[in-house]
Design an enzyme around this catalytic site. Sequence first.
Site, PDB file in Angstrom:
ATOM      1  CD  GLU A  59      -0.318  -2.995  -1.771  1.00  0.00           C
ATOM      2  OE1 GLU A  59      -0.493  -1.754  -1.634  1.00  0.00           O
ATOM      3  OE2 GLU A  59      -0.015  -3.436  -3.014  1.00  0.00           O
ATOM      4  CE1 TYR A 142      -4.219   1.132  -2.219  1.00  0.00           C
ATOM      5  CE2 TYR A 142      -3.077   1.027  -0.292  1.00  0.00           C
ATOM      6  CZ  TYR A 142      -3.229   1.018  -1.767  1.00  0.00           C
ATOM      7  OH  TYR A 142      -1.952   0.792  -2.685  1.00  0.00           O
ATOM      8  CG  ASP A 160      -4.078   4.158  -5.271  1.00  0.00           C
ATOM      9  OD1 ASP A 160      -4.953   4.585  -6.178  1.00  0.00           O
ATOM     10  OD2 ASP A 160      -2.901   3.881  -5.614  1.00  0.00           O
TER      11      ASP A 160
END
Length: 399
Positions: A59, A142, A160
Amino acid sequence: MTSSITKKAERPLVRPEGEALRPAEIPLFRRKLMQWYRNHARKLPWRGVTDPYRTWVSEIMLQQTRVAAVIEHYNDFLRKFPTIVALSLAPEAEVLAAWSGLGYYRRARMLHKAAQFIVQELGGALPTDSVGLRTLPGIGEYTCAAIASIAFGESVAVVDGNVERVLLRVTGRPQVATAAGRAFVQEQAAVLVPKKKMEEGVNAAGDHNQAMMELGATICLPKNPLCLECPVYGLCVTRGEHLTTPRTAQRSLPVAFLLHLRKSGALTEVLLHRRANEESLMPGMLELPPLSQDAVTAREPLLRLRHSITNTNYYVQIYAIRSAKDKPLLEAVPVREEALEWVKTNRLAEYPLTGLTRKALQRLDVMEMRKVRLEGLDQPNAAIPSAVEETDVVGFDSF
């Protein structure tokens, strides 16, 4: 702008433009999305893993970076640093070297600092919810939601750019950079996330979030969306492109660098410049020595390439010292001599090179091109001949 795409068995929409999905539509949206995802999701190395550390690394790497670039680095990075402890104990320069080419090097520094904090303060284990994850260096709203849902099954929405685009089109809303506009998208994303926790190997929330991002990345594209392949087409108001905030105009900037090689016994060395630790951009990273535009007037570059970072196109020219008449180029390098260092070319992969430097040295066959097989490609990446003009636009990269 709305396309005129039609689809078989299209039913008229009763939901007005700009209105949120209705309660009865939410389970239908989830079901259609997940059926599509199970059949069409790309095979990516960070999917289906059970180690939260690997999810965290993926991520962070995926922030504002192309999936293909992440695939190239992800497995190598984990081979070097297979655990949080291994990452925490590594020197920062080694971490930056493994990150070279992904850009936005602050991410690597924050990942390293977070690993050290986890080992020193949290017993070596990642926090298991979004609130705890949010306290770590380099993890924002996020990223904490993505890790919490994918690694731990928390029912929290991930928003996102891909998810935002899907939701704006489904609801028929234009993109507006306001607090109210962002709140609408966040609320709509939240109601769609399944409430079930992870159980019996099924991660409803994590799979849903990955499916939403996958839909935006592969079907609901910014330009020319593939509406006929969209699983939620029947629930979409827009059915095509939507009104978006105009992008900032790209600016162009010419830059020049020096390639200087020398023999050291049987080996070859290349001259590099180490950026000062006080630099706001890429402190401590190694790059080719810069040259002023005045120093290269009327000279022919060895390599031309275009390197894009957000809203700037850098038109890069690399000049080489190939004979005595080129020696003035070395004298024209506008940096302190103590900031220059010779590096053996067979060890370049061990150094924290800027993305542009790594790219240029690979194009020039000074540094070995990393071999990587991407999904859908039969051949590994091949090095590009050096003495040609090369256009290589890498969105959201840093050099």
